[in-house]
Design a protein around this motif. Sequence first.
Motif, PDB file in Angstrom:
ATOM      1  N   UNK A   1     -17.588 -34.530 -16.153  1.00 27.71           N
ATOM      2  CA  UNK A   1     -15.839 -35.005 -16.276  1.00 27.71           C
ATOM      3  C   UNK A   1     -14.807 -34.140 -17.196  1.00 27.71           C
ATOM      4  N   UNK A   2     -14.021 -34.718 -17.205  1.00 29.58           N
ATOM      5  CA  UNK A   2     -13.011 -34.300 -18.048  1.00 29.58           C
ATOM      6  C   UNK A   2     -11.837 -35.335 -18.396  1.00 29.58           C
ATOM      7  N   UNK A   3     -11.722 -35.158 -20.096  1.00 32.74           N
ATOM      8  CA  UNK A   3     -10.850 -36.143 -20.301  1.00 32.74           C
ATOM      9  C   UNK A   3      -9.717 -35.908 -20.738  1.00 32.74           C
ATOM     10  N   UNK A   4      -8.144 -36.265 -20.990  1.00 36.88           N
ATOM     11  CA  UNK A   4      -7.361 -36.807 -21.586  1.00 36.88           C
ATOM     12  C   UNK A   4      -6.421 -37.494 -22.531  1.00 36.88           C
ATOM     13  N   UNK A   5      -6.885 -37.481 -23.648  1.00 40.12           N
ATOM     14  CA  UNK A   5      -6.285 -38.554 -24.493  1.00 40.12           C
ATOM     15  C   UNK A   5      -4.928 -37.937 -24.974  1.00 40.12           C
ATOM     16  N   UNK A   6      -3.863 -38.772 -24.639  1.00 42.77           N
ATOM     17  CA  UNK A   6      -2.365 -38.664 -25.281  1.00 42.77           C
ATOM     18  C   UNK A   6      -1.882 -39.682 -25.994  1.00 42.77           C
ATOM     19  N   UNK A   7      -1.642 -41.106 -25.116  1.00 44.51           N
ATOM     20  CA  UNK A   7      -1.489 -41.978 -26.362  1.00 44.51           C
ATOM     21  C   UNK A   7      -2.486 -43.023 -26.505  1.00 44.51           C
ATOM     22  N   UNK A   8      -2.897 -43.259 -27.780  1.00 44.54           N
ATOM     23  CA  UNK A   8      -3.956 -43.630 -28.453  1.00 44.54           C
ATOM     24  C   UNK A   8      -4.005 -45.155 -29.571  1.00 44.54           C
ATOM     25  N   UNK A   9      -4.359 -46.154 -29.236  1.00 47.78           N
ATOM     26  CA  UNK A   9      -4.564 -47.304 -30.222  1.00 47.78           C
ATOM     27  C   UNK A   9      -5.832 -46.766 -30.506  1.00 47.78           C
ATOM     28  N   UNK A  10      -6.466 -46.285 -30.237  1.00 47.51           N
ATOM     29  CA  UNK A  10      -8.086 -46.361 -31.158  1.00 47.51           C
ATOM     30  C   UNK A  10      -8.095 -44.684 -31.895  1.00 47.51           C
ATOM     31  N   UNK A  11      -7.215 -44.096 -32.186  1.00 47.24           N
ATOM     32  CA  UNK A  11      -7.251 -43.060 -32.721  1.00 47.24           C
ATOM     33  C   UNK A  11      -5.794 -43.353 -33.621  1.00 47.24           C
ATOM     34  N   UNK A  12      -5.987 -43.292 -35.284  1.00 49.09           N
ATOM     35  CA  UNK A  12      -4.651 -43.031 -35.773  1.00 49.09           C
ATOM     36  C   UNK A  12      -4.517 -42.143 -35.612  1.00 49.09           C
ATOM     37  N   UNK A  13      -4.869 -41.152 -35.454  1.00 51.46           N
ATOM     38  CA  UNK A  13      -3.902 -39.516 -34.947  1.00 51.46           C
ATOM     39  C   UNK A  13      -4.155 -39.007 -34.224  1.00 51.46           C
ATOM     40  N   UNK A  14      -3.771 -37.719 -33.491  1.00 49.72           N
ATOM     41  CA  UNK A  14      -4.668 -36.806 -32.435  1.00 49.72           C
ATOM     42  C   UNK A  14      -5.043 -35.478 -33.906  1.00 49.72           C
ATOM     43  N   UNK A  15      -5.793 -35.275 -33.483  1.00 48.53           N
ATOM     44  CA  UNK A  15      -7.728 -35.512 -33.448  1.00 48.53           C
ATOM     45  C   UNK A  15      -8.099 -36.063 -34.310  1.00 48.53           C
TER      46      UNK A  15
END
Length: 160
Positions: free
Chosen positions: A1-15
């Motif tokens: 499976x492949x995922x993308x995280x665009x907007x996040x609360x769990x990451x301080x910033x990408x990546x």
Amino acid sequence: MNWIIKNTKKLRYHTNLYNLLASDWIDISEYNWFLSDLDVINYADYLGVTLPIDFREDYFTPTIEDFKTVVESDIQIIWGIISAVNKNEKPIFDKHNFPFVEGNDDVWEVNNFQIKNSIFEITAWDSSYTIMKFKSKDLSEKFKNYFDEEAIELEKYKFK
């Protein structure tokens, strides 16, 4: 499976590897790691923390101790490929065409891995997107369960 995280609360910033990998869904010591095409902002540098990465090289295969230092550092990866392979293997890749992100539309292709024997691959895309590709359904489900609604199936995502 492949995922993308665009907007996040769990990451301080990408990546942010600390928020991405220092969690219950994965034990990073179970893998060998491969890092390529890195462009980072090292916030830890202001505190005198030096990353164990030679940015003059095309790629880096850190020891688990060095990778833990990278994960635990306060860095933002702008561009880069981070791949995990089985602990008893070395990454298999084309040494004449190193894995890269910027200008590589193939990173958006489902199940397209730049490291042939990677278990999963993280792509940092211009500090705006985190693309996660898994060969292991179990690991993919653990990731999805951890990030819940923040993880969008890459197949359903429309790059804007």
